[in-house]
Design a protein around this motif. Sequence first.
Motif, PDB file in Angstrom:
ATOM      1  N   ARG A   4       0.842  -1.207   0.000  1.00  0.00           N
ATOM      2  CA  ARG A   4       0.000   0.000   0.000  1.00  0.00           C
ATOM      3  C   ARG A   4       0.866   1.242   0.000  1.00  0.00           C
ATOM      4  O   ARG A   4       1.849   1.334   0.717  1.00  0.00           O
ATOM      5  CB  ARG A   4      -0.898   0.011   1.237  1.00  0.00           C
ATOM      6  N   GLU A  41      -5.036  -0.333  -6.269  1.00  0.00           N
ATOM      7  CA  GLU A  41      -6.292   0.080  -5.626  1.00  0.00           C
ATOM      8  C   GLU A  41      -7.435   0.044  -6.636  1.00  0.00           C
ATOM      9  O   GLU A  41      -8.544  -0.426  -6.349  1.00  0.00           O
ATOM     10  CB  GLU A  41      -6.143   1.489  -5.044  1.00  0.00           C
ATOM     11  N   ASN A  66      -4.667   5.706   3.148  1.00  0.00           N
ATOM     12  CA  ASN A  66      -4.159   4.355   3.412  1.00  0.00           C
ATOM     13  C   ASN A  66      -3.604   4.213   4.820  1.00  0.00           C
ATOM     14  O   ASN A  66      -3.468   3.100   5.323  1.00  0.00           O
ATOM     15  CB  ASN A  66      -3.043   4.000   2.421  1.00  0.00           C
ATOM     16  N   LYS A  67      -3.258   5.298   5.446  1.00  0.00           N
ATOM     17  CA  LYS A  67      -2.602   5.250   6.755  1.00  0.00           C
ATOM     18  C   LYS A  67      -3.537   5.721   7.862  1.00  0.00           C
ATOM     19  O   LYS A  67      -3.560   5.141   8.948  1.00  0.00           O
ATOM     20  CB  LYS A  67      -1.361   6.163   6.710  1.00  0.00           C
ATOM     21  N   GLN A 103      -2.487   8.341  -0.367  1.00  0.00           N
ATOM     22  CA  GLN A 103      -1.477   7.894   0.588  1.00  0.00           C
ATOM     23  C   GLN A 103      -1.944   8.084   2.030  1.00  0.00           C
ATOM     24  O   GLN A 103      -1.751   7.210   2.878  1.00  0.00           O
ATOM     25  CB  GLN A 103      -0.166   8.679   0.393  1.00  0.00           C
ATOM     26  N   ALA A 108      -9.067   4.511   3.869  1.00  0.00           N
ATOM     27  CA  ALA A 108      -9.232   4.000   2.506  1.00  0.00           C
ATOM     28  C   ALA A 108     -10.082   2.733   2.509  1.00  0.00           C
ATOM     29  O   ALA A 108     -10.953   2.544   1.652  1.00  0.00           O
ATOM     30  CB  ALA A 108      -7.870   3.712   1.877  1.00  0.00           C
ATOM     31  N   ASP A 109      -9.821   1.846   3.470  1.00  0.00           N
ATOM     32  CA  ASP A 109     -10.554   0.581   3.542  1.00  0.00           C
ATOM     33  C   ASP A 109     -12.011   0.818   3.907  1.00  0.00           C
ATOM     34  O   ASP A 109     -12.905   0.155   3.390  1.00  0.00           O
ATOM     35  CB  ASP A 109      -9.907  -0.339   4.583  1.00  0.00           C
ATOM     36  N   TRP A 135     -11.558  -0.013  -5.742  1.00  0.00           N
ATOM     37  CA  TRP A 135     -11.744   1.106  -4.809  1.00  0.00           C
ATOM     38  C   TRP A 135     -12.270   2.321  -5.572  1.00  0.00           C
ATOM     39  O   TRP A 135     -11.674   2.736  -6.580  1.00  0.00           O
ATOM     40  CB  TRP A 135     -10.421   1.478  -4.146  1.00  0.00           C
TER      41      TRP A 135
END
Lengths: 176, 328
Positions: A62, A123, B104-105, B101, B75-76, A128
């Motif tokens: 990721r 992604e 994602n974190k 980015q 993001a998830d 997504w």
Amino acid sequence: MAWERKVGKAMHFTINGKNYDADPDIRTSLLDLLREHLNLTGSKKGCDHGQCGACTVLVNGRRINSCLTLAVMHQDDEITTIEGIGTPDNLAPLQAAFVKHDGFQCGYCTPGQICSATGMLNEAKQGWPSHVSERLEGDVELTDDEIRERMSGNLCRCSAYPNIVDAIREVAEEPA
Amino acid sequence: MKTFDYSRADSPEAAVQGGAVGNTRFIAGGTNLLDLMKLQIETPERIVDISRLDLNEVEEGEDGGLRIGAMVPNADLAANPLVTARYPVLSRALLAGASGQLRNKASTGGNFLQRTRCYYFYDTAVPCNKREPGSGCPAKDGFNRIHAILGTSDDCIASHPSDMAVAMRALDAVLVTLKPDGDRRRISIHDLYRLPGDTPQIETVLEAGELITHVELPPPPVGKQSYRKVRDRASYAFALVSVAAIVAVDDGRITNASLAFGGIGPMPWREDAVEKALIGQVPGDAAFNAAADILLADAKGFGSNDFKIPLARRTLIAVLRELTGDAA
């Protein structure tokens, strides 16, 4: 619980499939670990605040900003930097496409752009959605608007954006 | 950055034990905390790493709602099929925020606790009551384009930066926490945030060492959902004004309305009277303007953010037109 500071004991990292030991200060960002301790200087420091994307690397596949995370937090992760994506003799498809489409001028943002695009394509493959997607579900079609939105975390001060989009689109359209 | 002691927690119980000691902060995604630590706005003496806690699931609740682990990355959560299908306003809000980015974190729990983007809060060379209580607020008479128009005080006019939390407020989210003494409690998002008053440094009701472990959503409200965000760039910018809206129309009348606002207050903003004014009304600009009148009755600009007052009205009307469609 156990507390660590200037640990004095090595931290262990897996980067581009290789094992590394280092003993950085506890405050060291993942980016500074790569550049200052392990001599992996492909990842670039632009703003150091997560705004420019030049430091983008892949952690467990990721994309993240390596400047905004601590090295000590990533000892059990698979880290991939631009050095692990391709070499001058064996360019990854995105790297070849950036060359072909002239997707840079000074090149400083390019490692981050390519790591980011690598993560972004994955992604999109997983379906997504993005802010500009009309539907939140279903397959993602990487239109230019989609590519621009999904790459908005990577700045290019030379403004090579049209060519960056061309390069990424070409790779996105390749059969998997 | 000031140095600190670091410890990785292997359970929520261990995390809150560590978190209860003095000047300690939890780190999950770290995208906001480390940014602030580099600038020495945050100077914790200890950091408890909660990023490996097993709080990564999005599960359906027995009541038809959703239970979201606090470590689920933004993001998830945005791409989760349960969320995209039933809580699209939450997906849309998440996708409108930050960059690929960062999403994602950044964690679900941490997103609620983002600090303001007030320029003076970020500049340690100038006073700021939120950063240094009692030092003063230069924003009131300074550059305040991004600042709040509702809920401000003499001591602080900062706005809350989150998009996700605005959708969470429209969806009546409940935070589940664990305290160092082992107690769990459930905090409605409507009770989570505090107005600045004369203590703008205290932003939530969370106690020292209290850890958000889950976020629960009740079943989705009846109606169509939308998140509309107005900002200075088309992508990767904080909201000037945003609206999370769920509106139902039946037989030509509005039967349900849930409306939360970003960019205009020190917390994700919601006011029952605005929604009540819409229920039973025939959709149309007359009803929409009446609702906006209630929302903005106490709105106060500070010069460069005066534009947010008409902008909030227009954004609310636009999203209501969108959601009531042909009925309007």
